[in-house]
Design a protein around this motif. Structure first.
Motif, PDB file in Angstrom:
ATOM      1  N   LEU A 123       1.195  -0.862   0.134  1.00 43.20           N
ATOM      2  CA  LEU A 123       0.136   0.326  -0.253  1.00 43.20           C
ATOM      3  C   LEU A 123       0.638   1.058  -0.294  1.00 43.20           C
ATOM      4  CD1 LEU A 123      -2.564   1.800   0.691  1.00 43.20           C
ATOM      5  CD2 LEU A 123      -2.266   1.000   2.763  1.00 43.20           C
ATOM      6  N   SER A 124       0.149   2.308  -0.817  1.00 46.33           N
ATOM      7  CA  SER A 124       1.436   3.510  -1.167  1.00 46.33           C
ATOM      8  C   SER A 124      -0.171   4.408  -1.617  1.00 46.33           C
ATOM      9  CB  SER A 124       2.572   3.345  -1.732  1.00 46.33           C
ATOM     10  OG  SER A 124       2.206   3.672  -3.370  1.00 46.33           O
ATOM     11  N   SER A 125       0.139   5.657  -1.905  1.00 46.06           N
ATOM     12  CA  SER A 125       0.047   6.875  -2.405  1.00 46.06           C
ATOM     13  C   SER A 125      -0.019   6.988  -4.352  1.00 46.06           C
ATOM     14  CB  SER A 125       0.873   8.139  -1.691  1.00 46.06           C
ATOM     15  OG  SER A 125       1.434   8.130  -2.031  1.00 46.06           O
ATOM     16  N   ASP A 126       1.189   5.949  -4.532  1.00 46.46           N
ATOM     17  CA  ASP A 126       1.355   5.752  -5.780  1.00 46.46           C
ATOM     18  C   ASP A 126       2.213   4.463  -6.224  1.00 46.46           C
ATOM     19  OD1 ASP A 126       2.419   6.266  -8.522  1.00 46.46           O
ATOM     20  OD2 ASP A 126       3.998   8.139  -7.747  1.00 46.46           O
ATOM     21  N   ALA A 127       0.960   4.086  -6.687  1.00 45.50           N
ATOM     22  CA  ALA A 127       0.916   1.637  -7.181  1.00 45.50           C
ATOM     23  C   ALA A 127       1.331   2.521  -8.032  1.00 45.50           C
ATOM     24  CB  ALA A 127      -0.488   1.281  -7.137  1.00 45.50           C
ATOM     25  N   ASP A 128       1.434   3.135  -9.114  1.00 50.54           N
ATOM     26  CA  ASP A 128       2.279   3.200 -10.798  1.00 50.54           C
ATOM     27  C   ASP A 128       3.507   3.065 -10.341  1.00 50.54           C
ATOM     28  OD1 ASP A 128       1.395   2.730 -13.682  1.00 50.54           O
ATOM     29  OD2 ASP A 128       2.913   4.900 -13.923  1.00 50.54           O
ATOM     30  N   ALA A 130      -8.103   0.851   3.595  1.00 48.73           N
ATOM     31  CA  ALA A 130      -6.829   1.662   2.173  1.00 48.73           C
ATOM     32  C   ALA A 130      -6.580   2.754   2.838  1.00 48.73           C
ATOM     33  CB  ALA A 130      -6.652   0.757   1.252  1.00 48.73           C
ATOM     34  N   ALA A 131      -6.987   3.448   2.325  1.00 49.20           N
ATOM     35  CA  ALA A 131      -6.933   5.064   3.197  1.00 49.20           C
ATOM     36  C   ALA A 131      -7.310   5.905   4.943  1.00 49.20           C
ATOM     37  CB  ALA A 131      -8.630   6.029   2.787  1.00 49.20           C
ATOM     38  N   GLN A 132      -7.974   4.734   5.429  1.00 52.19           N
ATOM     39  CA  GLN A 132      -7.717   4.837   7.179  1.00 52.19           C
ATOM     40  C   GLN A 132      -5.882   4.572   6.858  1.00 52.19           C
ATOM     41  OE1 GLN A 132     -10.075   2.532   8.575  1.00 52.19           O
ATOM     42  NE2 GLN A 132     -12.806   4.254   7.865  1.00 52.19           N
ATOM     43  N   ALA A 133      -5.421   2.819   7.056  1.00 54.46           N
ATOM     44  CA  ALA A 133      -3.887   2.217   6.838  1.00 54.46           C
ATOM     45  C   ALA A 133      -3.615   3.258   6.464  1.00 54.46           C
ATOM     46  CB  ALA A 133      -4.241   1.069   6.566  1.00 54.46           C
ATOM     47  N   GLN A 180      -2.879   1.425  -4.127  1.00 58.34           N
ATOM     48  CA  GLN A 180      -3.836   2.872  -3.612  1.00 58.34           C
ATOM     49  C   GLN A 180      -4.631   3.000  -3.391  1.00 58.34           C
ATOM     50  OE1 GLN A 180      -2.454   4.826  -7.105  1.00 58.34           O
ATOM     51  NE2 GLN A 180      -4.013   6.021  -6.859  1.00 58.34           N
ATOM     52  N   PRO A 181      -5.088   3.773  -2.389  1.00 51.87           N
ATOM     53  CA  PRO A 181      -6.313   3.616  -1.883  1.00 51.87           C
ATOM     54  C   PRO A 181      -7.539   4.553  -2.745  1.00 51.87           C
ATOM     55  CG  PRO A 181      -4.870   5.595  -0.297  1.00 51.87           C
ATOM     56  CD  PRO A 181      -4.136   4.838  -1.248  1.00 51.87           C
ATOM     57  N   ASP A 182      -8.752   3.937  -2.716  1.00 49.90           N
ATOM     58  CA  ASP A 182     -10.002   3.522  -3.708  1.00 49.90           C
ATOM     59  C   ASP A 182     -11.122   4.645  -3.253  1.00 49.90           C
ATOM     60  OD1 ASP A 182     -11.092   4.297  -6.325  1.00 49.90           O
ATOM     61  OD2 ASP A 182     -12.105   2.477  -6.166  1.00 49.90           O
ATOM     62  N   GLY A 183     -10.899   6.282  -2.557  1.00 53.53           N
ATOM     63  CA  GLY A 183     -11.243   6.270  -2.141  1.00 53.53           C
ATOM     64  C   GLY A 183     -11.713   6.633  -0.426  1.00 53.53           C
ATOM     65  N   PRO A 184     -13.131   6.632   0.389  1.00 51.08           N
ATOM     66  CA  PRO A 184     -12.463   6.566   2.604  1.00 51.08           C
ATOM     67  C   PRO A 184     -12.802   5.334   1.961  1.00 51.08           C
ATOM     68  CG  PRO A 184     -14.216   8.313   1.439  1.00 51.08           C
ATOM     69  CD  PRO A 184     -13.800   7.822  -0.548  1.00 51.08           C
ATOM     70  N   ILE A 216      -9.500  -3.668  -5.280  1.00 51.71           N
ATOM     71  CA  ILE A 216     -10.204  -4.317  -4.041  1.00 51.71           C
ATOM     72  C   ILE A 216     -11.258  -3.628  -3.733  1.00 51.71           C
ATOM     73  CG2 ILE A 216      -9.750  -5.763  -2.506  1.00 51.71           C
ATOM     74  CD1 ILE A 216      -7.046  -5.784  -3.721  1.00 51.71           C
ATOM     75  N   PRO A 217     -12.297  -3.663  -3.990  1.00 55.16           N
ATOM     76  CA  PRO A 217     -13.527  -2.629  -3.801  1.00 55.16           C
ATOM     77  C   PRO A 217     -14.019  -3.365  -1.888  1.00 55.16           C
ATOM     78  CG  PRO A 217     -14.948  -4.347  -4.471  1.00 55.16           C
ATOM     79  CD  PRO A 217     -13.340  -4.309  -5.085  1.00 55.16           C
ATOM     80  N   GLN A 218     -13.866  -4.547  -1.460  1.00 54.16           N
ATOM     81  CA  GLN A 218     -13.970  -4.830  -0.011  1.00 54.16           C
ATOM     82  C   GLN A 218     -12.464  -3.461   0.793  1.00 54.16           C
ATOM     83  OE1 GLN A 218     -12.460  -7.541  -2.550  1.00 54.16           O
ATOM     84  NE2 GLN A 218     -14.903  -7.818  -1.749  1.00 54.16           N
ATOM     85  N   ILE A 219     -11.726  -3.025   0.266  1.00 59.44           N
ATOM     86  CA  ILE A 219     -10.614  -2.306   1.303  1.00 59.44           C
ATOM     87  C   ILE A 219     -10.843  -0.578   0.868  1.00 59.44           C
ATOM     88  CG2 ILE A 219      -9.636  -4.123   2.772  1.00 59.44           C
ATOM     89  CD1 ILE A 219      -7.283  -3.425   0.326  1.00 59.44           C
ATOM     90  N   ALA A 220     -11.036  -0.580  -0.367  1.00 60.06           N
ATOM     91  CA  ALA A 220     -11.254   0.876  -1.188  1.00 60.06           C
ATOM     92  C   ALA A 220     -10.440   0.834  -2.114  1.00 60.06           C
ATOM     93  CB  ALA A 220     -12.234   1.816  -0.130  1.00 60.06           C
ATOM     94  N   ALA A 221      -9.685   0.027  -2.865  1.00 62.30           N
ATOM     95  CA  ALA A 221      -8.178   0.072  -2.969  1.00 62.30           C
ATOM     96  C   ALA A 221      -7.965  -0.209  -4.381  1.00 62.30           C
ATOM     97  CB  ALA A 221      -7.222  -0.745  -1.777  1.00 62.30           C
ATOM     98  N   GLN A 222      -7.274   0.322  -5.120  1.00 61.37           N
ATOM     99  CA  GLN A 222      -6.748   0.058  -6.649  1.00 61.37           C
ATOM    100  C   GLN A 222      -5.847  -0.030  -7.416  1.00 61.37           C
ATOM    101  OE1 GLN A 222      -8.920   2.978  -8.978  1.00 61.37           O
ATOM    102  NE2 GLN A 222      -7.321   4.268  -8.649  1.00 61.37           N
ATOM    103  N   GLY A 223      -5.249  -0.549  -8.062  1.00 66.06           N
ATOM    104  CA  GLY A 223      -3.952  -0.889  -8.641  1.00 66.06           C
ATOM    105  C   GLY A 223      -3.507  -1.670  -9.886  1.00 66.06           C
ATOM    106  N   TYR A 224      -2.624  -2.237  -9.386  1.00 74.24           N
ATOM    107  CA  TYR A 224      -2.008  -3.708 -10.232  1.00 74.24           C
ATOM    108  C   TYR A 224      -1.563  -4.927  -9.567  1.00 74.24           C
ATOM    109  CZ  TYR A 224      -1.649   1.501 -12.863  1.00 74.24           C
ATOM    110  OH  TYR A 224      -1.928   1.918 -13.923  1.00 74.24           O
TER     111      TYR A 224
END
Length: 340
Positions: A213-218, A265-268, A258-262, A237-245
């Motif tokens: 997890l980071s702020s820049d998955a790319d 993932a964003a909290q962590a 990286q977080p995909d909204g609140p 991964i909607p279960q944790i509101a994260a997207q990436g690769y």
């Protein structure tokens, strides 16, 4: 005279082009070799203390926790899988514990809490991988080895039990090292250990994924590609509101997220910064594994269709500082697109 100069210029251009193409082909071949011989080895997981993390892994989650060693104020234990992947558990025993640089970096981030910041990839061509990464402008450390008097090795006359290198500076959002192991003598004790160690009450069979997890998955994706670990595909991964690769590692995968909204993932990321947010574990019977974890945490857990089929998330963040996803064993491709 002009004709001769023209021929000379053309010849030079052809030679230079052939050289460039040869170098590019050599780099591509080396990258492919690294990609084909690299796999997930293990993640380092810190507990608040060694007994706390061992109890969570065994009692609440149903893993078999194997003894390790205690040295210089740090204790470790192991959760070993049938496919050679494993989790290495750590706990600090005293205030004046002696930490190596990697441990110091982890603790600087964790500040005595639980969680994971470091993982290892196994390379069967460690020296070639080290050289290739240098050529790609990474800065790997020298190759370190286990002590020749390592009590778990075969003695000073035999190859060291393990060899590894890390990076300075680190190329990814979480700390990475490459490692390989010597073939040890098949003593009766080792044969017994290898037979017993992978037998987990929860049916665990393999560590199949790491979630960075980071702020820049790319940025992580691009670094993996430079390392020869290419073929990433977009995931969410909607279960944790994260997207990436999803970056394939043989039949397994590392997720650069990286977080995909609140959400989780964003909290962590807000509370703990860059980290290993989760682990994927394949189990023989997903229903029995889910029931065991529900009993351990005294709560009902939701199932979902994830990247690897039927899965559920254990409620481990408060205990372990990360999530553990259990999923049914399958022959799914390394980076299949999640349903929906």
């Amino acid at each position: 005279m002009r004709l001769k100069q023209s021929k000379s210029t053309t010849r030079t251009f052809v030679l230079c082009s052939a050289l460039v193409l040869g170098i590019a082909s050599s780099v591509a071949t080396a990258a492919e070799s690294v990609g084909n011989t690299t796999e997930i080895d293990h993640a380092l997981l810190w507990g608040r203390d060694i007994d706390q993390i061992s109890a969570v892994m065994a009692v609440k989650l149903g893993f078999q926790v194997r003894p390790g060693r205690s040295a210089a104020g740090v204790a470790n234990r192991y959760v070993r899988m049938a496919d050679r992947s494993y989790l290495e558990l750590f706990g600090i025993l005293r205030a004046d514990a002696e930490l190596d640089p990697g441990m110091q970096a982890d603790q600087a981030s964790l500040r005595g809490g639980a969680g994971s910041r470091t993982f290892g990839l196994r390379s069967s061509i460690l020296d070639q991988t080290h050289k290739f990464l240098q050529q790609q402008a990474f800065v790997p450390t020298p190759i370190f080895t286990a002590s020749l008097t390592d009590p778990d090795g075969d003695g000073p006359a035999r190859p060291p039990r393990w060899r590894l290198f890390a990076f300075e500076p680190q190329p990814l959002s979480s700390h990475l090292f490459f490692i390989d192991y010597a073939a040890l003598d098949a003593t009766p004790g080792r044969v017994s250990d290898e037979r017993i160690a992978p037998q987990h009450p929860n049916g665990a069979q393999a560590v199949t994924g790491l979630w960075l997890l980071s702020s820049d998955a790319d940025a992580d994706r691009r670094q993996f590609e430079r390392m020869g670990l290419a073929g990433a595909t977009p995931v969410r991964i909607p279960q944790i509101a994260a997207q990436g690769y999803c970056v394939p590692m043989g039949e397994k995968r590392v997720l650069a997220l990286q977080p995909d909204g609140p959400g989780v993932a964003a909290q962590a990321l807000h509370s703990g910064g860059r980290q290993i947010l989760g682990l994927s574990i394949a189990v023989a019977d997903i229903g029995l594994a889910k029931r065991r974890v529900e009993r351990g945490y005294e709560t009902e857990l939701a199932s979902y269709r994830g990247l690897l089929g039927e899965a559920f998330l254990a409620s481990t963040q408060s205990d372990l500082g990360l999530l553990i996803e259990f999923h049914a064993s399958s022959q799914a491709v390394a980076c299949a697109k999640a349903p929906g």
